[in-house]
Design a protein around this motif. Structure first.
Motif, PDB file in Angstrom:
ATOM      1  N   ARG A  92      50.700  80.087 -58.964  1.00  0.00           N
ATOM      2  CA  ARG A  92      49.839  80.381 -57.819  1.00  0.00           C
ATOM      3  C   ARG A  92      49.138  81.713 -58.024  1.00  0.00           C
ATOM      4  N   ASP A  93      47.889  81.790 -57.576  1.00  0.00           N
ATOM      5  CA  ASP A  93      47.166  83.053 -57.655  1.00  0.00           C
ATOM      6  C   ASP A  93      46.644  83.442 -56.272  1.00  0.00           C
ATOM      7  N   ASP A  94      46.073  84.634 -56.217  1.00  0.00           N
ATOM      8  CA  ASP A  94      45.485  85.111 -54.960  1.00  0.00           C
ATOM      9  C   ASP A  94      43.974  85.226 -55.074  1.00  0.00           C
ATOM     10  N   GLY A  95      43.391  84.371 -55.932  1.00  0.00           N
ATOM     11  CA  GLY A  95      41.955  84.436 -56.185  1.00  0.00           C
ATOM     12  C   GLY A  95      41.117  83.797 -55.089  1.00  0.00           C
ATOM     13  N   GLU A  96      39.915  83.383 -55.475  1.00  0.00           N
ATOM     14  CA  GLU A  96      38.943  82.890 -54.505  1.00  0.00           C
ATOM     15  C   GLU A  96      39.132  81.419 -54.148  1.00  0.00           C
ATOM     16  N   GLY A  97      40.026  80.731 -54.846  1.00  0.00           N
ATOM     17  CA  GLY A  97      40.285  79.335 -54.508  1.00  0.00           C
ATOM     18  C   GLY A  97      39.130  78.405 -54.822  1.00  0.00           C
ATOM     19  N   THR A 147      42.389  76.632 -51.952  1.00  0.00           N
ATOM     20  CA  THR A 147      41.925  76.932 -50.601  1.00  0.00           C
ATOM     21  C   THR A 147      41.018  78.145 -50.675  1.00  0.00           C
ATOM     22  N   THR A 148      39.774  77.983 -50.263  1.00  0.00           N
ATOM     23  CA  THR A 148      38.794  79.059 -50.358  1.00  0.00           C
ATOM     24  C   THR A 148      39.312  80.320 -49.682  1.00  0.00           C
ATOM     25  N   GLY A 149      39.298  81.398 -50.461  1.00  0.00           N
ATOM     26  CA  GLY A 149      39.739  82.675 -49.938  1.00  0.00           C
ATOM     27  C   GLY A 149      41.231  82.913 -50.015  1.00  0.00           C
ATOM     28  N   TRP A 150      42.000  81.876 -50.390  1.00  0.00           N
ATOM     29  CA  TRP A 150      43.457  81.996 -50.420  1.00  0.00           C
ATOM     30  C   TRP A 150      44.037  81.770 -51.813  1.00  0.00           C
ATOM     31  N   ASP A 155      39.074  85.664 -60.536  1.00  0.00           N
ATOM     32  CA  ASP A 155      39.190  87.103 -60.286  1.00  0.00           C
ATOM     33  C   ASP A 155      40.524  87.416 -59.605  1.00  0.00           C
ATOM     34  N   ALA A 156      41.568  86.732 -60.046  1.00  0.00           N
ATOM     35  CA  ALA A 156      42.887  86.907 -59.440  1.00  0.00           C
ATOM     36  C   ALA A 156      43.488  88.251 -59.842  1.00  0.00           C
ATOM     37  N   LYS A 157      44.197  88.853 -58.914  1.00  0.00           N
ATOM     38  CA  LYS A 157      44.920  90.097 -59.169  1.00  0.00           C
ATOM     39  C   LYS A 157      46.429  89.883 -59.177  1.00  0.00           C
ATOM     40  N   ARG A 158      46.859  88.755 -58.619  1.00  0.00           N
ATOM     41  CA  ARG A 158      48.280  88.465 -58.555  1.00  0.00           C
ATOM     42  C   ARG A 158      48.510  86.999 -58.915  1.00  0.00           C
ATOM     43  N   VAL A 159      49.491  86.769 -59.776  1.00  0.00           N
ATOM     44  CA  VAL A 159      49.851  85.409 -60.173  1.00  0.00           C
ATOM     45  C   VAL A 159      51.365  85.269 -60.048  1.00  0.00           C
ATOM     46  N   ARG A 160      51.790  84.187 -59.441  1.00  0.00           N
ATOM     47  CA  ARG A 160      53.224  83.908 -59.269  1.00  0.00           C
ATOM     48  C   ARG A 160      53.582  82.683 -60.104  1.00  0.00           C
TER      49      ARG A 160
END
Length: 282
Positions: free
Chosen positions: A159-164, A192-195, A139-144
């Motif tokens: 890298r994403d900003d999802g749930e890890g 990393t959970t949450g990161w 459920d990522a909204k940002r991907v680098r």
């Protein structure tokens, strides 16, 4: 030595793998196109007419590109790393624009060693697959996305900003891991959970060494080797069972083990690889 003219010339295993990679890349490109079209049709920013027009444009552009790519010679082609990266940005632009995904690109350094065509194609396909997997699973909204090159390898960082939640053994990453492995590359996954999740991928710029025949590269039992040679010849289960004096169910059992040990999922893949690597005995 007498050569049997009826015996087909074995196809090098490398050519089989290159063909499989090309097919997989086309499938990945189709997936991105379809995801982009769905994102357009679902977008609240566009009315019905605008969404239909945009979806048609995406489908038409994809069809034109597919036709040109099909005719492209990949063997000795080289691509500047920045040019290959620009093509990746173009591939992902519709998904970023209409899918609500913030895709951040870190440009690779200009100049330096160009990418072999096979590596450039594979790198773009790997990144497309990874982005789709991260969006679907995290459920990522940002991907680098970052590319770099050390002269010997193409280095990819996603890298994403999802749930890890994704691990290296996640089924969604299996196609990516298989493609990286086929190029003698490396894949590291850290979550990393949450990161969020980070994928670090290394693709060698030089082709991998020719692999040994499949019969010698896996821990097959004598009976499995017998079944493998018959599978490579195109024989079906009933014919294999009759020739070896075993039951159809026993053949299925051996084929299942062969699939697992060879690291493939379908009988067709096993047949192609086995036919490419099995040599007639003297």
């Amino acid at each position: 030595m007498t050569i049997d003219s009826d015996q087909p010339t074995p196809v090098p295993r490398r050519l089989q793998l290159e063909h499989a990679q090309a097919v997989a890349e086309q499938a990945d490109r189709h997936a991105v196109t379809l995801e982009s079209i769905l994102a357009v049709l679902r977008s609240a920013r566009l009315d019905d007419r605008a969404s239909r027009t945009t979806a048609i444009d995406l489908a038409s552009s994809s069809l034109i590109e597919l036709r040109s790519t099909t005719d492209q010679q990949r063997g000795t082609m080289l691509e500047p790393v920045d040019g290959a990266f620009a093509r990746l940005r173009s591939d992902l632009r519709p998904l970023a624009r209409f899918g609500g995904l913030d895709v951040q690109f870190v440009e690779p350094p200009t100049g330096g060693r160009a990418l072999p065509g096979e590596v450039a194609h594979a790198a773009r396909a790997i990144v497309r697959s990874a982005v789709l997997a991260l969006v679907d699973q995290e459920d990522a909204k940002r991907v680098r996305i970052q590319w770099d090159c050390d002269g010997l390898n193409l280095l990819i960082d996603i890298r994403d900003d999802g749930e890890g939640r994704i691990s290296a053994h996640d089924d969604s990453l299996r196609p990516i891991a298989e493609r990286v492995s086929a190029l003698d590359g490396g894949l590291d996954v850290s979550s990393t959970t949450g990161w969020g999740t980070t994928l670090a991928i290394r693709l060698p710029l030089d082709p991998p060494a020719e692999t040994e025949p499949l019969e010698d590269s896996a821990d097959f039992s004598p009976r499995e080797r017998d079944v493998l040679r018959l599978v490579a010849s195109g024989a079906r289960n009933r014919a294999i069972a009759a020739q070896l004096g075993i039951t159809d169910n026993t053949v299925k059992f051996h084929v299942s083990n062969l699939l697992r040990k060879a690291g493939v999922r379908t009988r067709g893949e096993l047949t192609a690889i086995a036919a490419a690597s099995t040599r007639p005995r003297q």
